[in-house]
Design an enzyme around this catalytic site. Structure first.
Site, mmCIF file in Angstrom:
data_model
loop_
_atom_site.group_PDB
_atom_site.id
_atom_site.type_symbol
_atom_site.label_atom_id
_atom_site.label_comp_id
_atom_site.label_asym_id
_atom_site.label_seq_id
_atom_site.Cartn_x
_atom_site.Cartn_y
_atom_site.Cartn_z
ATOM 1 N N HIS B 26 -20.868 9.618 -11.098
ATOM 2 C CA HIS B 26 -19.523 9.259 -10.634
ATOM 3 C C HIS B 26 -18.491 10.232 -11.208
ATOM 4 O O HIS B 26 -17.947 9.996 -12.282
ATOM 5 C CB HIS B 26 -19.194 7.837 -11.087
ATOM 6 C CG HIS B 26 -20.131 6.798 -10.549
ATOM 7 N ND1 HIS B 26 -21.373 6.572 -11.084
ATOM 8 C CD2 HIS B 26 -20.013 5.930 -9.506
ATOM 9 C CE1 HIS B 26 -21.973 5.600 -10.404
ATOM 10 N NE2 HIS B 26 -21.181 5.196 -9.445
ATOM 11 N N GLY B 114 -20.766 -1.489 -17.054
ATOM 12 C CA GLY B 114 -21.223 -1.172 -15.698
ATOM 13 C C GLY B 114 -20.813 -2.301 -14.771
ATOM 14 O O GLY B 114 -20.112 -2.067 -13.783
ATOM 15 N N HIS B 260 -15.839 9.250 -5.770
ATOM 16 C CA HIS B 260 -16.129 8.162 -6.703
ATOM 17 C C HIS B 260 -17.565 8.187 -7.204
ATOM 18 O O HIS B 260 -17.799 8.213 -8.409
ATOM 19 C CB HIS B 260 -15.853 6.802 -6.058
ATOM 20 C CG HIS B 260 -16.420 5.663 -6.859
ATOM 21 N ND1 HIS B 260 -15.774 5.129 -7.949
ATOM 22 C CD2 HIS B 260 -17.601 4.997 -6.775
ATOM 23 C CE1 HIS B 260 -16.522 4.183 -8.488
ATOM 24 N NE2 HIS B 260 -17.634 4.086 -7.787
ATOM 25 N N ARG B 357 -28.282 -33.051 -26.976
ATOM 26 C CA ARG B 357 -26.948 -32.482 -27.242
ATOM 27 C C ARG B 357 -26.401 -33.038 -28.557
ATOM 28 O O ARG B 357 -25.743 -32.327 -29.322
ATOM 29 C CB ARG B 357 -25.978 -32.738 -26.083
ATOM 30 C CG ARG B 357 -25.704 -34.194 -25.790
ATOM 31 C CD ARG B 357 -24.588 -34.374 -24.739
ATOM 32 N NE ARG B 357 -24.530 -35.766 -24.296
ATOM 33 C CZ ARG B 357 -23.443 -36.372 -23.856
ATOM 34 N NH1 ARG B 357 -22.293 -35.709 -23.781
ATOM 35 N NH2 ARG B 357 -23.475 -37.622 -23.470
ATOM 36 N N SER B 384 -18.186 -33.231 -24.751
ATOM 37 C CA SER B 384 -19.417 -33.452 -23.985
ATOM 38 C C SER B 384 -20.564 -32.571 -24.443
ATOM 39 O O SER B 384 -21.717 -32.983 -24.408
ATOM 40 C CB SER B 384 -19.165 -33.191 -22.500
ATOM 41 O OG SER B 384 -18.199 -34.085 -21.991
ATOM 42 N N GLU B 411 -16.147 -20.255 -18.081
ATOM 43 C CA GLU B 411 -17.505 -20.040 -18.587
ATOM 44 C C GLU B 411 -17.827 -18.558 -18.718
ATOM 45 O O GLU B 411 -18.470 -18.122 -19.682
ATOM 46 C CB GLU B 411 -18.529 -20.693 -17.652
ATOM 47 C CG GLU B 411 -18.370 -22.205 -17.499
ATOM 48 C CD GLU B 411 -17.324 -22.580 -16.465
ATOM 49 O OE1 GLU B 411 -16.825 -21.688 -15.739
ATOM 50 O OE2 GLU B 411 -16.985 -23.786 -16.377
ATOM 51 N N HIS B 473 -23.251 -30.843 -10.470
ATOM 52 C CA HIS B 473 -23.290 -30.846 -11.936
ATOM 53 C C HIS B 473 -24.710 -30.973 -12.488
ATOM 54 O O HIS B 473 -24.877 -31.038 -13.696
ATOM 55 C CB HIS B 473 -22.428 -31.993 -12.477
ATOM 56 C CG HIS B 473 -20.945 -31.727 -12.364
ATOM 57 N ND1 HIS B 473 -20.348 -31.379 -11.186
ATOM 58 C CD2 HIS B 473 -19.954 -31.738 -13.292
ATOM 59 C CE1 HIS B 473 -19.040 -31.204 -11.388
ATOM 60 N NE2 HIS B 473 -18.787 -31.414 -12.652
#
Lengths: 665, 665
Positions: B26, B114, B260, B357, B384, B411, B473
């Site tokens: 590039h 990348g 590019h 958990r 939770s 997330e 979920h």
């Protein structure tokens, strides 16, 4: 006559009662957004509860899907086919009222939501579909497409990056009929948001060329009316209405994260009833409030007006009207069999040894000319992913013309928008990126699979065949990830004929999204008998067979099929009976009857070798404990593709050697 | 004496020559950003080419990683261990100069980039690490942590939503030492960006409380100096310097997407040499330009100054200094064996039947107190996902204190930031979300695996055990997706003991990120022999065995282990010899020696049944063609969890029935 607040409170009590009954759910958002819902749904929202499929209805997307009870309450109150018993069944097995809204299960739910950020993003696709259909079908005398797309969203949706990707495009595209009501309550699950979200949301959207209205008091019906009027009045910019609200409004847990995701509890519900001055028992709505909410008569009238207009349109432009109906119904053209047949014949006759990404373009050269509903695009890789066909025209935001969209470097946003285009109807969206970046799109692909909609992902550069760009650009585990996703077809064709079959499958499967796994590098063309060509559509078939019963099965897909075929030749020359099975779509093969599967993969032949330049474990399904898999149990590397195939042992010689070992030779 | 432009041109010619030689790469971005690189790296960038590991070096992240040759050229010119032969080997097998920068392969590369958007996002984590370490280790008399984080990024990085997620947090966190140079060249692969990206980037970042500097002419060295000075002067806000540049500067393909992603071609390279007035042959840099770039002497001096300061610090605060070195070296505490042993003993003695958990929180209650490097957090699901332990303190942006971060509903951004924290050193980041939303984080998890860094994802609500929230979920395919990812450990513990072992493994594996798959619902506790407890660390082991040689193997993980154990009891009562194998980490089990694997899964026992509430195909690897898998070959649904297990047939009775069928009974 009930007040507007009383009408809103009907939503509130239905929500908290249903959540209390099921002992599960999210009361805070319905309590907070009930006044917004009243302002929208009772004042200017165009819909007909008796026909949720009316093509010119306004669309509504509840992007913060955990507020599902708000939507169910509204659908129930306005007269959709959703009874109070359905409301009582909230979150129970087989009910119409699942925990998050699910398209196809509850009438009036336009889209399955829950993963935050995707509702607002797919709504951008819906609004784009409306604008493009209007350009394509309205005439100076006839307006048959003219509706808005409304969204409710919360802080969470706007924190998710996908909302930035899609909303930036909504600004570029000047989607003036997209109106987002942002439930700015300042609370998310972890508490008051300032410590993790203090951005000036209005300035952010203004930077993307949205009209920003407010902040307004989200509990003030007249203020909401005024904001909605401003939003509707701007034809050129999407609008964000910032509604300052109180999560858990009316309950003792108001303005606290405690009311977000758990039932209020019996006492708090009783307190809320008192605060809201609501004197009726659970699930009882007084008749006058029902009457004020009931939108059936008005809805039927509205649709009747449209029906009259459409009848006039049909009279003036019968072909266009028929085409409109075909498009919104998602039917393929009447001569589809011919179109597909000619396309396949042309590809077959071409005998072109090309990269399958190029083969895909050759297929699109044919299809795009015949299917105006095909709306292509790419995440800023148009030349590389070969989505721009003869007959493709770049989408121009000003005129809304064209059939190929440059989505920019936004794999997730592109995918969510494609979902919205498909959900709206009138389009079959396809979009391309490198397969390694299907990661970024993953949850939108999943949502398409959950909803069962027709969207096609063109995922090229599907292995170490990428070469020099290196491991970040070389997919390894993505095939496993996509194959493991239910209700999703993953096609990895080995040549132009299989690529054509894959596209045919993608367009004919209305309720299953499709991912195409395509090579960057050139691949040979395989000649096939008529029967073999037909068998491609069965997902797996015998591509090269030996004389007599096979003693070894070589399975492969895509770029590795030629390895298997060359190895089989060598093995046959060594006197071994090797069969090559090409398996371009394992999900479809698995759905064939047992006899067919046995005819391709005879159970007793246990010397089985699979070759695929990807994570190998998937293939144990077909080769078992006694077979072998040649694949990529590690990441790739940066080097010319041929060097990588050599270094990572994906070679004809290694296939032959491993096969002989399996045969005990 | 060479001009600054000539120094920049040295980058340009090395880049185009290397790309031309490899016939791949590039050129546009290195040509466009060379003056920015000259301004940064020759003027105020703190580093020592002879020691790329100096803890107090400035960090540099090339977020638009396709400009790799820019970075390689700079590293070569400033005196890193990167020869001109390495440059000539650009993009070849086993070279130090892969197509995109790869950490661990090329000295001075801080991060593998990348996938666009992730570099800038992880840089936010690096800058946070610096700020937190400074708070934790500097004293009024001693400043041992004081460096900046610089980023180069392009339009593509800013289009990607993850950049919005992370940059919003950088603003909240007041990361004044984060400086982003935005290469605003107005071109992306599809062409001029206006048709898909016309946002006011400055306004967008200002909305997130960044200092926005410019636009400045990205080819004007003095303008860049001034911008950098402004950026360095603002201690409270991260800075975005908008640099207007010309992609392909100096080449005949300037300002065009054509430069590019493909070599310029021999003629265009020759033209560029003329335009740039560069008279030297390929790969030859005049001695005076090398001399002007050489940063070794200055770098050694800078590090020597720091070494002196650190020696004084060590004298004044010996324990703190030792702890600092331990932290930045990533070593666990000296008494780690005791810490882990006590923790395991405590968990074992507790015999708690809990959700895993919760078991994870119980483990963290112990670990967080002993490991100050643990930096927890969640994507707005703290309660939770149980990441907030005794000993956790909420991160406070103003003071930069605390050890648990509320990342908001982000997330992907959380995950990229965690990668940056790990890359910087000094922290072991862990972060939680629902497993279904590991989708959104996927490409950051992948990048952690490619880089080989210690990051822990706490993925709870790992099956239909989620219950009422429904299919959006409930993860189904995520286990397959994560297991197929190379160099990633997926632990799915069945009880508190296995959860403790999983955490121990996660912390001890310095070069492998870990995903923990944890249940929402309560699970029973299993008593184990000493040998069994030890065997947990081998990834798979015999949890319940029969008398004599087994005739049936029941494999399970996590919440389904108790199904298998109960079924085994019933089968034994029916006179069958069933063995239960718990397989909490298949990747680790697979890495055991053949004898151990055979001792757990004897090859000759082919009646094998796996149970896991997830996409089933993965288990064919262990049960083969003649076994069976009880799993989730479709999406889940909204209903109480127990109803779902019943309806989807994940029951003890069905395990027993299927087992008997396998045994031919």
């Amino acid at each position: 006559m009930p007040t507007r607040r009383q009408c809103a409170n009907a939503i509130r009590v239905l929500a908290v009662d249903a959540i209390e009954k099921s002992q599960s759910g999210h009361p805070g958002a319905p309590l907070g957004m009930a006044d917004m819902a009243e302002a929208l749904w009772r004042h200017g929202f165009k819909h007909n509860p008796s026909n949720p499929d009316w093509p010119d209805r306004d669309r509504f997307v509840l992007s913060n899907g955990h507020a599902s009870m708000l939507l169910y309450a509204v659908l129930h109150l306005t007269g959709y086919d959703l009874s109070v018993d359905d409301i009582k069944n909230f979150r129970q097995w087989n009910s119409k009222t699942p925990g998050h809204p699910e398209r196809g299960i509850c009438p009036g739910v336009e889209m399955t939501t829950g993963p935050l950020g995707q509702g607002i993003s797919s709504a951008v696709g819906m609004a784009l579909a409306e604008r493009m259909l209007a350009v394509q079908f309205n005439t100076p005398r006839h307006t048959i497409v003219d509706h808005r797309t409304y969204v409710f969203c919360g802080d969470g949706c706007l924190m998710e990056g996908v909302s930035h990707e899609a909303c930036a495009l909504a600004g570029v595209w000047k989607l003036g009929k997209l109106i987002v009501l942002y439930d700015a309550n300042g609370i998310s699950i972890d508490g008051r948001i300032e410590a993790w979200c203090d951005e000036d949301v209005g300035a952010r959207f203004a930077a993307c060329h949205w009209q920003v209205v407010g902040p307004v008091d989200g509990h003030d019906a007249e203020a909401l009316d005024g904001a909605l009027a401003l939003a509707r009045a701007d034809a050129d910019r999407p609008s964000l209405i910032i509604c300052r609200t109180h999560i858990g409004f009316g309950s003792p847990k108001v303005d606290s994260a405690a009311c977000h995701g758990a039932p209020l509890g019996e006492k708090a519900v009783a307190d809320a009833r008192r605060t809201l001055e609501w004197e009726y028992p659970p699930f009882v709505i007084p008749r006058d409030i029902y009457a004020d909410w009931d939108a059936r008569t008005a809805g039927e009238k509205a649709e009747a007006v449209w029906n009259t207009a459409f009848a006039a349109y049909r009279k003036d432009c019968p072909e266009r009207a028929a085409e409109f109906l075909r498009r919104v119904n998602g039917a393929l053209p009447k001569n589809w069999t011919d179109i597909a047949g000619n396309m396949l014949q042309k590809i077959k006759d071409g005998r072109a040894a090309t990269a399958t990404r190029t083969a895909s373009k050759n297929v699109l050269d044919h299809l795009v000319l015949h299917l105006p509903e095909l709306l292509g695009g790419s995440a800023d890789l148009t030349g590389s992913v070969c989505t721009f066909a003869q007959g493709s025209e770049s989408f121009a935001p000003a005129s809304c013309s064209g059939n190929h969209i440059s989505y920019g470097v936004r794999e997730f946003g592109m995918s969510a928008i494609m979902n919205g285009l498909a959900l709206h109807g009138g389009f079959i969206p396809y979009g391309g990126t490198f397969m390694a970046f299907s990661d970024q799109a993953k949850n939108a692909i999943r949502l398409a699979a959950i909803m069962g909609i027709r969207v096609v992902w063109v995922l090229t550069h599907d292995s170490i065949g990428v070469g020099e760009d290196g491991p970040t650009h070389q997919p390894v585990e993505q095939l496993a990830m996509l194959r493991a996703t239910p209700n999703l077809l993953l096609w990895r064709p080995c040549d132009a004929v299989e690529t054509a079959a894959a596209w045919k499958s993608a367009l004919e499967n209305r309720k299953t999204p499709v991912c195409l796994s395509l090579s960057r590098q050139n691949l040979p063309f395989f000649d096939r008998s008529e029967a073999q060509t037909e068998a491609v559509a069965r997902g797996g078939y015998v591509l090269c067979d030996c004389e007599g019963a096979p003693e070894l099965l070589l399975l492969a897909t895509g770029s590795e099929v030629s390895l298997a075929a060359q190895a089989a030749e060598k093995l046959v020359a060594l006197g071994r009976r090797a069969r090559v099975v090409s398996m371009p779509c394992a999900e479809i093969f698995d759905a064939q009857d047992a006899a067919y599967r046995e005819s391709v993969l005879p159970d007793k032949v246990r010397a089985r070798l699979a070759a695929e330049a990807a994570a190998p474990d998937y293939w144990r399904k077909y080769v078992g404990l006694d077979g072998a898999v040649l694949g990529m149990p590690h990441f790739g590397a940066s080097a010319p593709a041929n060097d990588l195939y050599e270094h990572f042992g994906l070679t004809v010689d290694r296939v032959v050697k491993t096969a002989l070992e399996l045969l005990g030779a």
